[in-house]
Scaffold this motif. Structure first.
Motif, PDB file in Angstrom:
ATOM      1  N   LYS A   8       0.827  -1.210   0.000  1.00 23.88           N
ATOM      2  CA  LYS A   8       0.000   0.000   0.000  1.00 23.88           C
ATOM      3  C   LYS A   8       0.859   1.256   0.000  1.00 23.88           C
ATOM      4  O   LYS A   8       0.520   2.238  -0.651  1.00 23.88           O
ATOM      5  CB  LYS A   8      -0.953  -0.004   1.193  1.00 23.88           C
ATOM      6  N   LEU A   9       1.970   1.227   0.716  1.00 20.54           N
ATOM      7  CA  LEU A   9       2.860   2.386   0.742  1.00 20.54           C
ATOM      8  C   LEU A   9       3.494   2.627  -0.624  1.00 20.54           C
ATOM      9  O   LEU A   9       3.718   3.769  -1.011  1.00 20.54           O
ATOM     10  CB  LEU A   9       3.949   2.213   1.799  1.00 20.54           C
ATOM     11  N   ARG A  10       3.767   1.569  -1.354  1.00 18.43           N
ATOM     12  CA  ARG A  10       4.356   1.708  -2.694  1.00 18.43           C
ATOM     13  C   ARG A  10       3.384   2.372  -3.667  1.00 18.43           C
ATOM     14  O   ARG A  10       3.801   3.002  -4.629  1.00 18.43           O
ATOM     15  CB  ARG A  10       4.784   0.346  -3.237  1.00 18.43           C
ATOM     16  N   LYS A  11       2.095   2.219  -3.427  1.00 21.79           N
ATOM     17  CA  LYS A  11       1.085   2.806  -4.305  1.00 21.79           C
ATOM     18  C   LYS A  11       0.843   4.286  -4.025  1.00 21.79           C
ATOM     19  O   LYS A  11       0.188   4.959  -4.800  1.00 21.79           O
ATOM     20  CB  LYS A  11      -0.236   2.044  -4.174  1.00 21.79           C
ATOM     21  N   VAL A  12       1.340   4.773  -2.913  1.00 28.85           N
ATOM     22  CA  VAL A  12       1.129   6.165  -2.516  1.00 28.85           C
ATOM     23  C   VAL A  12       2.283   7.004  -3.045  1.00 28.85           C
ATOM     24  O   VAL A  12       3.442   6.662  -2.875  1.00 28.85           O
ATOM     25  CB  VAL A  12       1.031   6.283  -0.982  1.00 28.85           C
ATOM     26  N   SER A  13       1.945   8.111  -3.687  1.00 34.68           N
ATOM     27  CA  SER A  13       2.985   8.981  -4.244  1.00 34.68           C
ATOM     28  C   SER A  13       3.741   9.710  -3.137  1.00 34.68           C
ATOM     29  O   SER A  13       3.248   9.863  -2.015  1.00 34.68           O
ATOM     30  CB  SER A  13       2.352   9.998  -5.201  1.00 34.68           C
ATOM     31  N   PHE A  14       4.909  10.178  -3.493  1.00 32.83           N
ATOM     32  CA  PHE A  14       5.730  10.957  -2.561  1.00 32.83           C
ATOM     33  C   PHE A  14       4.980  12.217  -2.126  1.00 32.83           C
ATOM     34  O   PHE A  14       5.036  12.611  -0.955  1.00 32.83           O
ATOM     35  CB  PHE A  14       7.071  11.312  -3.215  1.00 32.83           C
ATOM     36  N   ALA A  15       4.272  12.828  -3.052  1.00 35.18           N
ATOM     37  CA  ALA A  15       3.511  14.044  -2.736  1.00 35.18           C
ATOM     38  C   ALA A  15       2.438  13.751  -1.682  1.00 35.18           C
ATOM     39  O   ALA A  15       2.243  14.544  -0.754  1.00 35.18           O
ATOM     40  CB  ALA A  15       2.865  14.611  -3.999  1.00 35.18           C
ATOM     41  N   GLU A  16       1.759  12.614  -1.814  1.00 30.74           N
ATOM     42  CA  GLU A  16       0.741  12.248  -0.824  1.00 30.74           C
ATOM     43  C   GLU A  16       1.365  12.028   0.551  1.00 30.74           C
ATOM     44  O   GLU A  16       0.813  12.468   1.562  1.00 30.74           O
ATOM     45  CB  GLU A  16      -0.004  10.990  -1.252  1.00 30.74           C
ATOM     46  N   VAL A  17       2.488  11.342   0.594  1.00 34.28           N
ATOM     47  CA  VAL A  17       3.168  11.105   1.867  1.00 34.28           C
ATOM     48  C   VAL A  17       3.573  12.433   2.500  1.00 34.28           C
ATOM     49  O   VAL A  17       3.435  12.621   3.719  1.00 34.28           O
ATOM     50  CB  VAL A  17       4.395  10.171   1.687  1.00 34.28           C
ATOM     51  N   CYS A  18       4.036  13.365   1.691  1.00 36.51           N
ATOM     52  CA  CYS A  18       4.392  14.699   2.199  1.00 36.51           C
ATOM     53  C   CYS A  18       3.168  15.415   2.752  1.00 36.51           C
ATOM     54  O   CYS A  18       3.241  16.044   3.819  1.00 36.51           O
ATOM     55  CB  CYS A  18       5.049  15.532   1.110  1.00 36.51           C
ATOM     56  N   ILE A  19       2.048  15.325   2.047  1.00 30.36           N
ATOM     57  CA  ILE A  19       0.815  15.958   2.525  1.00 30.36           C
ATOM     58  C   ILE A  19       0.385  15.338   3.850  1.00 30.36           C
ATOM     59  O   ILE A  19       0.049  16.051   4.804  1.00 30.36           O
ATOM     60  CB  ILE A  19      -0.316  15.852   1.472  1.00 30.36           C
ATOM     61  N   TYR A  20       0.367  14.006   3.908  1.00 36.72           N
ATOM     62  CA  TYR A  20       0.036  13.321   5.166  1.00 36.72           C
ATOM     63  C   TYR A  20       0.949  13.801   6.290  1.00 36.72           C
ATOM     64  O   TYR A  20       0.487  14.161   7.373  1.00 36.72           O
ATOM     65  CB  TYR A  20       0.213  11.802   5.031  1.00 36.72           C
ATOM     66  N   SER A  21       2.245  13.785   6.033  1.00 40.90           N
ATOM     67  CA  SER A  21       3.226  14.118   7.071  1.00 40.90           C
ATOM     68  C   SER A  21       3.055  15.545   7.560  1.00 40.90           C
ATOM     69  O   SER A  21       3.056  15.797   8.776  1.00 40.90           O
ATOM     70  CB  SER A  21       4.644  13.895   6.545  1.00 40.90           C
ATOM     71  N   ILE A  22       2.914  16.484   6.646  1.00 46.92           N
ATOM     72  CA  ILE A  22       2.750  17.890   7.033  1.00 46.92           C
ATOM     73  C   ILE A  22       1.435  18.086   7.778  1.00 46.92           C
ATOM     74  O   ILE A  22       1.396  18.730   8.836  1.00 46.92           O
ATOM     75  CB  ILE A  22       2.850  18.811   5.802  1.00 46.92           C
ATOM     76  N   LEU A  23       0.354  17.539   7.237  1.00 46.88           N
ATOM     77  CA  LEU A  23      -0.957  17.681   7.863  1.00 46.88           C
ATOM     78  C   LEU A  23      -0.971  17.099   9.277  1.00 46.88           C
ATOM     79  O   LEU A  23      -1.415  17.756  10.220  1.00 46.88           O
ATOM     80  CB  LEU A  23      -2.034  16.999   7.004  1.00 46.88           C
ATOM     81  N   TYR A  24      -0.455  15.892   9.424  1.00 51.46           N
ATOM     82  CA  TYR A  24      -0.474  15.249  10.738  1.00 51.46           C
ATOM     83  C   TYR A  24       0.503  15.912  11.699  1.00 51.46           C
ATOM     84  O   TYR A  24       0.218  16.026  12.893  1.00 51.46           O
ATOM     85  CB  TYR A  24      -0.189  13.758  10.598  1.00 51.46           C
ATOM     86  N   LEU A  25       1.651  16.382  11.211  1.00 49.99           N
ATOM     87  CA  LEU A  25       2.611  17.061  12.072  1.00 49.99           C
ATOM     88  C   LEU A  25       2.017  18.366  12.601  1.00 49.99           C
ATOM     89  O   LEU A  25       2.092  18.656  13.805  1.00 49.99           O
ATOM     90  CB  LEU A  25       3.915  17.333  11.326  1.00 49.99           C
ATOM     91  N   VAL A  26       1.415  19.142  11.716  1.00 47.93           N
ATOM     92  CA  VAL A  26       0.781  20.399  12.138  1.00 47.93           C
ATOM     93  C   VAL A  26      -0.347  20.124  13.126  1.00 47.93           C
ATOM     94  O   VAL A  26      -0.490  20.810  14.145  1.00 47.93           O
ATOM     95  CB  VAL A  26       0.275  21.198  10.908  1.00 47.93           C
ATOM     96  N   THR A  27      -1.133  19.092  12.856  1.00 51.10           N
ATOM     97  CA  THR A  27      -2.212  18.715  13.763  1.00 51.10           C
ATOM     98  C   THR A  27      -1.655  18.319  15.127  1.00 51.10           C
ATOM     99  O   THR A  27      -2.190  18.718  16.167  1.00 51.10           O
ATOM    100  CB  THR A  27      -3.039  17.553  13.175  1.00 51.10           C
TER     101      THR A  27
END
Length: 144
Positions: A8-27
């Motif tokens: 599942k992680l291989r199917k997720v783009s780098f941009a999506e992982v960055c969005i997840y990381s930034i969103l969750y970090l800010v949260t």
């Protein structure tokens, strides 16, 4: 068939992982700050925001993002329940005495209330990441 987290992680783009990381970090930063400001709960160490919100919650969000809102919430209950229970058990999360949530739910039900609240982060986070990702110009093909 069930896909593994790696697949599942291989199917997720780098941009999506960055969005997840930034969103969750800010949260995480925001929620920890609110907890400190209102003297409810806080992490004992600043780096726990990264380990809990980014290294723990992002992979779980990706793993369950294909499920319905309800199922994501249910899986979120399990994931957050383990996180909350371990944080209070190992005393890496500090609960302020007589905080407003302890008074409202009683000290015995604080962990349950936190788990029920934070489990919604998974389906809401997945919805928000999907929305942001679709709005990014990265999706467009080069020869349009």
């Amino acid at each position: 068939m069930l896909e593994t987290l790696t697949e599942k992680l291989r199917k997720v783009s780098f941009a999506e992982v960055c969005i997840y990381s930034i969103l969750y970090l800010v949260t995480g930063i925001l929620m920890n700050s609110i907890g400190i400001y209102f003297e409810i709960v806080r992490f004992e160490y600043w780096w726990q925001i990264i380990t809990c919100y980014v290294l723990y919650m992002v992979p779980i969000s990706i793993l369950i993002k294909e499920y319905s809102f309800f199922n994501q919430y249910c899986y979120g209950l399990l994931a957050i329940g383990i996180l909350e229970l371990s944080g209070y058990t190992f005393q890496t999360s500090y609960v302020y005495p007589n905080n407003i949530l302890s008074q409202l739910f009683t000290p015995y039900n604080l962990t349950l209330a936190m788990t029920l609240f934070f489990a919604v982060y998974f389906p809401l986070g997945n919805m928000l990441v999907s929305y942001i990702y679709k709005k990014l110009p990265l999706q467009k093909k080069l020869l349009q």
